[in-house]
Scaffold this motif. Structure first.
Motif, PDB file in Angstrom:
ATOM      1  N   SER A   1       0.821  -1.235   0.014  1.00  0.00           N
ATOM      2  CA  SER A   1       0.100   0.035   0.090  1.00  0.00           C
ATOM      3  C   SER A   1       0.810   1.299  -0.127  1.00  0.00           C
ATOM      4  O   SER A   1       0.587   2.288  -0.605  1.00  0.00           O
ATOM      5  CB  SER A   1      -0.812   0.079   1.290  1.00  0.00           C
ATOM      6  OG  SER A   1      -1.962  -1.080   1.372  1.00  0.00           O
ATOM      7  N   GLN A   2       1.945   1.303   0.784  1.00  0.00           N
ATOM      8  CA  GLN A   2       2.734   2.334   0.954  1.00  0.00           C
ATOM      9  C   GLN A   2       3.492   2.607  -0.353  1.00  0.00           C
ATOM     10  O   GLN A   2       3.706   3.728  -0.836  1.00  0.00           O
ATOM     11  CB  GLN A   2       3.869   2.240   2.095  1.00  0.00           C
ATOM     12  CG  GLN A   2       3.282   2.830   3.236  1.00  0.00           C
ATOM     13  CD  GLN A   2       4.485   2.293   4.372  1.00  0.00           C
ATOM     14  OE1 GLN A   2       5.733   2.067   4.130  1.00  0.00           O
ATOM     15  NE2 GLN A   2       4.086   2.040   5.672  1.00  0.00           N
ATOM     16  N   LEU A   3       3.873   1.300  -0.906  1.00  0.00           N
ATOM     17  CA  LEU A   3       4.524   1.567  -2.155  1.00  0.00           C
ATOM     18  C   LEU A   3       3.825   2.097  -3.310  1.00  0.00           C
ATOM     19  O   LEU A   3       4.373   2.984  -4.109  1.00  0.00           O
ATOM     20  CB  LEU A   3       5.248   0.180  -2.520  1.00  0.00           C
ATOM     21  CG  LEU A   3       5.951   0.159  -3.888  1.00  0.00           C
ATOM     22  CD1 LEU A   3       7.219   0.749  -3.849  1.00  0.00           C
ATOM     23  CD2 LEU A   3       6.002  -1.473  -4.327  1.00  0.00           C
ATOM     24  N   ALA A   4       2.599   1.632  -3.288  1.00  0.00           N
ATOM     25  CA  ALA A   4       1.592   2.144  -4.284  1.00  0.00           C
ATOM     26  C   ALA A   4       1.261   3.403  -4.259  1.00  0.00           C
ATOM     27  O   ALA A   4       1.407   4.353  -5.254  1.00  0.00           O
ATOM     28  CB  ALA A   4       0.047   1.348  -4.279  1.00  0.00           C
ATOM     29  N   LEU A   5       1.149   4.011  -2.946  1.00  0.00           N
ATOM     30  CA  LEU A   5       0.624   5.304  -2.755  1.00  0.00           C
ATOM     31  C   LEU A   5       2.023   6.449  -3.246  1.00  0.00           C
ATOM     32  O   LEU A   5       1.681   7.546  -3.594  1.00  0.00           O
ATOM     33  CB  LEU A   5       0.328   5.798  -1.160  1.00  0.00           C
ATOM     34  CG  LEU A   5      -0.879   5.609  -0.755  1.00  0.00           C
ATOM     35  CD1 LEU A   5      -0.941   5.555   0.802  1.00  0.00           C
ATOM     36  CD2 LEU A   5      -1.765   7.039  -1.299  1.00  0.00           C
ATOM     37  N   THR A   6       3.211   5.763  -2.765  1.00  0.00           N
ATOM     38  CA  THR A   6       4.246   6.598  -3.196  1.00  0.00           C
ATOM     39  C   THR A   6       4.445   6.584  -4.718  1.00  0.00           C
ATOM     40  O   THR A   6       4.671   7.746  -5.278  1.00  0.00           O
ATOM     41  CB  THR A   6       5.436   6.160  -2.635  1.00  0.00           C
ATOM     42  OG1 THR A   6       5.271   5.756  -1.440  1.00  0.00           O
ATOM     43  CG2 THR A   6       6.873   6.966  -2.829  1.00  0.00           C
ATOM     44  N   GLN A   7       4.102   5.652  -5.361  1.00  0.00           N
ATOM     45  CA  GLN A   7       4.396   5.507  -7.080  1.00  0.00           C
ATOM     46  C   GLN A   7       3.319   6.208  -7.535  1.00  0.00           C
ATOM     47  O   GLN A   7       3.760   7.085  -8.567  1.00  0.00           O
ATOM     48  CB  GLN A   7       4.350   3.996  -7.468  1.00  0.00           C
ATOM     49  CG  GLN A   7       5.731   3.382  -7.463  1.00  0.00           C
ATOM     50  CD  GLN A   7       5.914   2.278  -8.406  1.00  0.00           C
ATOM     51  OE1 GLN A   7       5.366   2.619  -9.755  1.00  0.00           O
ATOM     52  NE2 GLN A   7       6.419   1.281  -8.413  1.00  0.00           N
ATOM     53  N   VAL A   8       2.204   6.070  -6.998  1.00  0.00           N
ATOM     54  CA  VAL A   8       1.131   6.893  -7.817  1.00  0.00           C
ATOM     55  C   VAL A   8       1.182   8.400  -7.668  1.00  0.00           C
ATOM     56  O   VAL A   8       1.041   9.345  -8.586  1.00  0.00           O
ATOM     57  CB  VAL A   8      -0.370   6.708  -7.386  1.00  0.00           C
ATOM     58  CG1 VAL A   8      -1.506   7.242  -7.819  1.00  0.00           C
ATOM     59  CG2 VAL A   8      -0.605   5.009  -7.610  1.00  0.00           C
ATOM     60  N   ASP A   9       1.754   8.787  -6.379  1.00  0.00           N
ATOM     61  CA  ASP A   9       2.052  10.258  -6.033  1.00  0.00           C
ATOM     62  C   ASP A   9       3.015  10.715  -7.036  1.00  0.00           C
ATOM     63  O   ASP A   9       2.771  11.775  -7.719  1.00  0.00           O
ATOM     64  CB  ASP A   9       2.542  10.386  -4.635  1.00  0.00           C
ATOM     65  CG  ASP A   9       2.198  11.655  -4.029  1.00  0.00           C
ATOM     66  OD1 ASP A   9       2.805  11.908  -2.962  1.00  0.00           O
ATOM     67  OD2 ASP A   9       1.338  12.178  -4.270  1.00  0.00           O
ATOM     68  N   VAL A  10       3.948  10.026  -7.294  1.00  0.00           N
ATOM     69  CA  VAL A  10       5.070  10.629  -8.349  1.00  0.00           C
ATOM     70  C   VAL A  10       4.566  10.530  -9.504  1.00  0.00           C
ATOM     71  O   VAL A  10       4.651  11.771 -10.212  1.00  0.00           O
ATOM     72  CB  VAL A  10       6.336   9.212  -8.162  1.00  0.00           C
ATOM     73  CG1 VAL A  10       7.285   9.944  -9.260  1.00  0.00           C
ATOM     74  CG2 VAL A  10       6.968   9.491  -6.825  1.00  0.00           C
ATOM     75  N   TRP A  11       3.880   9.529  -9.878  1.00  0.00           N
ATOM     76  CA  TRP A  11       3.333   9.387 -11.492  1.00  0.00           C
ATOM     77  C   TRP A  11       2.526  10.780 -11.529  1.00  0.00           C
ATOM     78  O   TRP A  11       2.172  11.424 -12.497  1.00  0.00           O
ATOM     79  CB  TRP A  11       2.288   8.349 -11.728  1.00  0.00           C
ATOM     80  CG  TRP A  11       1.942   8.492 -12.814  1.00  0.00           C
ATOM     81  CD1 TRP A  11       2.520   8.402 -14.364  1.00  0.00           C
ATOM     82  CD2 TRP A  11       0.326   8.424 -13.338  1.00  0.00           C
ATOM     83  NE1 TRP A  11       1.508   8.588 -15.174  1.00  0.00           N
ATOM     84  CE2 TRP A  11       0.277   8.184 -14.797  1.00  0.00           C
ATOM     85  CE3 TRP A  11      -0.809   8.278 -12.548  1.00  0.00           C
ATOM     86  CZ2 TRP A  11      -0.914   8.091 -15.414  1.00  0.00           C
ATOM     87  CZ3 TRP A  11      -1.905   7.862 -13.287  1.00  0.00           C
ATOM     88  CH2 TRP A  11      -1.936   8.135 -14.652  1.00  0.00           C
ATOM     89  N   CYS A  12       1.575  11.153 -10.261  1.00  0.00           N
ATOM     90  CA  CYS A  12       0.666  12.404 -10.493  1.00  0.00           C
ATOM     91  C   CYS A  12       1.541  13.497 -10.723  1.00  0.00           C
ATOM     92  O   CYS A  12       1.106  14.556 -11.383  1.00  0.00           O
ATOM     93  CB  CYS A  12      -0.192  12.254  -9.258  1.00  0.00           C
ATOM     94  SG  CYS A  12      -1.569  11.295  -9.130  1.00  0.00           S
ATOM     95  N   SER A  13       2.495  13.619  -9.825  1.00  0.00           N
ATOM     96  CA  SER A  13       3.324  14.927 -10.156  1.00  0.00           C
ATOM     97  C   SER A  13       3.895  15.121 -11.509  1.00  0.00           C
ATOM     98  O   SER A  13       4.136  16.075 -12.218  1.00  0.00           O
ATOM     99  CB  SER A  13       4.196  15.202  -9.011  1.00  0.00           C
ATOM    100  OG  SER A  13       5.303  14.084  -9.055  1.00  0.00           O
TER     101      SER A  13
END
Lengths: 205, 276
Positions: free
Chosen positions: A59-71
């Motif tokens: 979950s943590q990993l996914a949140l971080t990756q999606v966050d980066v993709w969003c930016s």
């Protein structure tokens, strides 16, 4: 609190995610490419997991990756969705509340959306969703009149059509991506298909 | 999915010998017996000579243990054809009927109704009788996870790891539970088990990311010695390199996965900044 608008693309992908894993709890993130003020326009979603939802690392990993993709793509995470394995229970689980809390730390008007499995039958008329917003540090039901799905009938028709064609098999969630990292969790192919099916007259759906 | 012979680079003779050893040592590793035995009898039955019958019996018993009724029935049918009047085969038949399918159906229904606490209770009772049923142990671990009872989930996974030491998925899930439980000790355990999962399958991406994250968190902890910090930064750095390599390999071809790769690169960079 403000209005929330759910786009066709976001709804269809959530729906297909739930249909792809009918006996599992599933979850994902709601994204917006709109500006921060005014109504929250959920323009897209990223399906995350279909197993071990409460466990932290992925979950943590996914949140971080999606966050980066969003930016990288001028989007922001504005909410969280979940469907429970047990269809008769659409209440948010502790892990849903936890993730939604985290999201609301970064975005004031975050929403928590539960898919109501019991209402996802072939003849349902209304969107099978229950939406919560954060008020006084708690997640409370949002006023139904502030939740909008433009072109709902068309959205519903597209979702049904894609389900019949078996298009849910094309959907890649983060779990599936980790099983095979050549698979694209941004689901570009599926996005294109949805756009094709949406009538051109409706413009930005 | 890879065959046993592909995964472990063994021939049918080694598989046959392994089964013999397990018979002689009276091992209770039913899942392994099913994995090896099923492949052996479906691909190499003709080469086994008279050994094939005792192997059918061995696999059948293990299959019942793992609730693989389909496989148990296949074995039983072959044995019946060859030994139509045998008391021994009749006894095996009886074993199969005793397997508690009613009980399992009840548990499935409870799960579907969302009655997790009851399903857990029933599964625990079931496992007292059928202690070798891997599927049941795994189901129980999932139920405990959904109830946020990580200690008990860990116990179930420990049971599974003990009887299936080569299964990288159980190691990796155990590591995830430990990570979720939190605290330095659990983080260190989780790192060890992510590493173990990788030893068993170096392409397990969850284990690779898990190793990176657990090692990074340990290295960032103010409670660890300089040596522990240094070691964990080494592990994290190794994991990061492997992750980048894996994504580069994957990215070669599809332009969509370049999105993922860029996101991973940035993520690793940003995590390193916060960890240092």
């Amino acid at each position: 609190m403000g209005e929330v608008e759910l786009s066709c693309r976001a709804y269809v992908k959530m729906y297909l995610h739930a249909c792809l894993f009918p006996r599992c709890g599933i979850n994902g993130l709601l994204l917006s490419s709109g500006s921060a003020g005014g109504a929250v326009c959920v323009t897209d979603c990223v399906p995350l997991l279909h197993s071990h939802l409460p466990l932290a690392p992925i979950s943590q990993l996914a949140l971080t990756q999606v966050d980066v993709w969003c930016s990288q793509t001028q989007q922001r995470i504005v909410g969280y969705y979940q469907a429970n394995a047990c269809v008769s229970d659409s209440s948010p689980t502790p892990c849903a509340l936890k993730i939604a809390d985290k999201i609301s730390e970064q975005f004031d008007n975050a929403v928590l959306l539960m898919l109501d499995g019991g209402k996802m039958t072939a003849d349902y008329r209304l969107p099978p969703i229950v939406v919560y917003e954060r008020r006084d540090s708690r997640w409370l039901l949002k006023d139904k009149h502030t939740i909008m799905l433009r072109h709902w009938e068309e959205t519903q028709a597209i979702a049904g059509q894609m389900l019949e064609s078996g298009d849910q098999a094309l959907l890649v969630d983060f779990d599936s991506h980790l099983d095979d990292i050549t698979k694209d969790w941004t689901n570009q192919k599926l996005n294109s298909k949805i756009a094709e099916l949406a009538s051109p007259a409706n413009g930005n759906i | 999915m890879a065959t046993i012979s592909e995964m472990y680079d063994v021939g049918w003779e080694e598989m046959r010998d392994k089964l013999r050893k397990w018979r002689e040592d009276n091992c209770r590793n039913s899942e392994q017996i099913v994995d090896v035995g099923e492949e052996l009898i479906s691909e190499h039955a003709s080469k086994l000579g008279d050994d094939v019958w005792i192997i059918y019996e061995q696999v059948m018993i293990a299959a019942l243990d793992c609730s693989r009724d389909d496989l148990a029935l296949t074995c039983l049918q072959e044995l019946r054809k060859q030994f139509p009047d045998s008391h021994r085969v009749k006894r095996l038949s009886g074993m199969r009927l005793e397997t508690n399918t009613q009980e399992k159906r009840k548990i499935s229904i409870l799960k579907a109704q969302g009655k997790n606490a009851e399903a857990i209770r029933e599964l625990n009772e079931y496992l007292e009788q059928f202690v070798g049923d891997q599927e049941a142990w795994h189901e129980l671990s999932e139920l405990y996870i959904n109830e946020h009872d990580y200690g008990k989930a860990a116990f179930c996974l420990e049971e599974l790891m003990m009887t299936n030491p080569h299964n990288h998925l159980y190691c990796e899930q155990y590591a995830e539970v430990k990570y979720t439980q939190g605290g330095l000790e659990n983080l260190e355990l989780s790192r060890k088990y992510f590493a173990q999962a990788l030893r068993l399958n170096n392409r397990n991406m969850r284990a690779l990311f898990g190793l990176y994250m657990s090692a990074s968190h340990i290295a960032a902890s103010p409670k660890v010695s300089a040596k522990v910090k240094k070691d964990n930064m080494k592990y994290a750095s190794w994991a990061a390199t492997q992750i980048n390599r894996a994504y580069k390999l994957a990215g070669r071809g599809t332009k969509e996965s370049k999105c993922s790769m860029k996101a991973v690169e940035e993520m690793l960079e940003s995590m390193q900044i916060t960890m240092s």
